[in-house]
Design a protein around this motif. Sequence first.
Motif, mmCIF file in Angstrom:
data_model
loop_
_atom_site.group_PDB
_atom_site.id
_atom_site.type_symbol
_atom_site.label_atom_id
_atom_site.label_comp_id
_atom_site.label_asym_id
_atom_site.label_seq_id
_atom_site.Cartn_x
_atom_site.Cartn_y
_atom_site.Cartn_z
ATOM 1 N N ASP A 1 12.414 -32.404 -10.329
ATOM 2 C CA ASP A 1 10.784 -32.373 -10.446
ATOM 3 C C ASP A 1 10.492 -31.062 -10.523
ATOM 4 O O ASP A 1 9.208 -30.692 -10.331
ATOM 5 N N ASP A 2 11.332 -30.212 -11.253
ATOM 6 C CA ASP A 2 10.834 -28.613 -11.245
ATOM 7 C C ASP A 2 10.135 -28.255 -12.389
ATOM 8 O O ASP A 2 10.504 -28.004 -13.378
ATOM 9 N N ARG A 3 8.790 -28.985 -12.479
ATOM 10 C CA ARG A 3 7.971 -28.841 -13.750
ATOM 11 C C ARG A 3 7.753 -27.336 -14.179
ATOM 12 O O ARG A 3 7.732 -27.203 -15.274
ATOM 13 N N MET B 1 16.005 -30.203 -9.120
ATOM 14 C CA MET B 1 15.817 -29.906 -10.658
ATOM 15 C C MET B 1 15.261 -31.134 -11.319
ATOM 16 O O MET B 1 14.611 -30.870 -12.582
ATOM 17 N N THR C 1 13.510 -20.862 -9.285
ATOM 18 C CA THR C 1 12.467 -21.614 -8.593
ATOM 19 C C THR C 1 12.361 -21.396 -6.960
ATOM 20 O O THR C 1 13.546 -21.888 -6.755
ATOM 21 N N ARG D 1 20.085 -20.772 -14.031
ATOM 22 C CA ARG D 1 18.613 -21.169 -13.630
ATOM 23 C C ARG D 1 19.079 -21.649 -11.975
ATOM 24 O O ARG D 1 20.134 -22.464 -11.932
ATOM 25 N N ALA E 1 11.518 -22.506 -19.062
ATOM 26 C CA ALA E 1 12.662 -23.011 -19.797
ATOM 27 C C ALA E 1 12.491 -23.305 -21.026
ATOM 28 O O ALA E 1 12.979 -22.799 -22.082
ATOM 29 N N GLU E 2 11.365 -24.393 -21.283
ATOM 30 C CA GLU E 2 11.251 -24.891 -22.772
ATOM 31 C C GLU E 2 10.383 -23.680 -23.471
ATOM 32 O O GLU E 2 10.745 -23.651 -24.480
ATOM 33 N N ASN F 1 10.955 -26.089 -15.601
ATOM 34 C CA ASN F 1 11.040 -26.614 -16.912
ATOM 35 C C ASN F 1 10.507 -26.115 -18.084
ATOM 36 O O ASN F 1 10.447 -25.808 -19.097
ATOM 37 N N THR F 2 8.926 -25.859 -17.648
ATOM 38 C CA THR F 2 8.078 -25.239 -18.627
ATOM 39 C C THR F 2 8.563 -23.755 -18.761
ATOM 40 O O THR F 2 8.477 -23.747 -20.211
#
Length: 180
Positions: A29-31, A27, A20, A50, A37-38, A34-35
Amino acid sequence: MAGRLDQTRPFLPVNIALLTVSDTRSMADDRSGNTLAELAQAAGRRIAARKIIRDEFNEIVAQLKAWIADPEIDVVIATGGTGVTGRDVTPEAFHSVYEKEIAGFGELFRWQSYEKIGTSTIQSRATAGVAGGTYLFALPGSPSACRDAWEGILVHQLDNRFRPCNFVELMPRLQEHLKG
């Protein structure tokens, strides 16, 4: 989508490093990170590393080179810093390490985005390439752009079963020019 999954071929999970690029994210608020990664993990890929780094050319290049040199990393996906403002230097950093650009990635990403956000997609400088046998993808910093890139392009191209062709099946040949 014109391609298809060939279930007779083996699924080969790839190891992905997520980067990012942001002066303000953590980490917590890293939307976008996170998106990605998911989505990647849900599709059977492994998140091998990451990090969050600032919008600084030299820091981005140093991180890319470290992951390119790591034999455990097959793919780097970055989010952020692909716009046109003065602090957006992700594409320049990526281009400085490419051995080969994958121009079609940015073109396809913008074509796909056009259907959702219209001409605003012109502001995206999403890019991709290859260096040291590692695939490199730079995406915009919004969760929806990350989802669109994953679901519309990357989930297929990072799957050995996707036909008629995919990036995974080419991995063994990415460094054939080095063999004497």
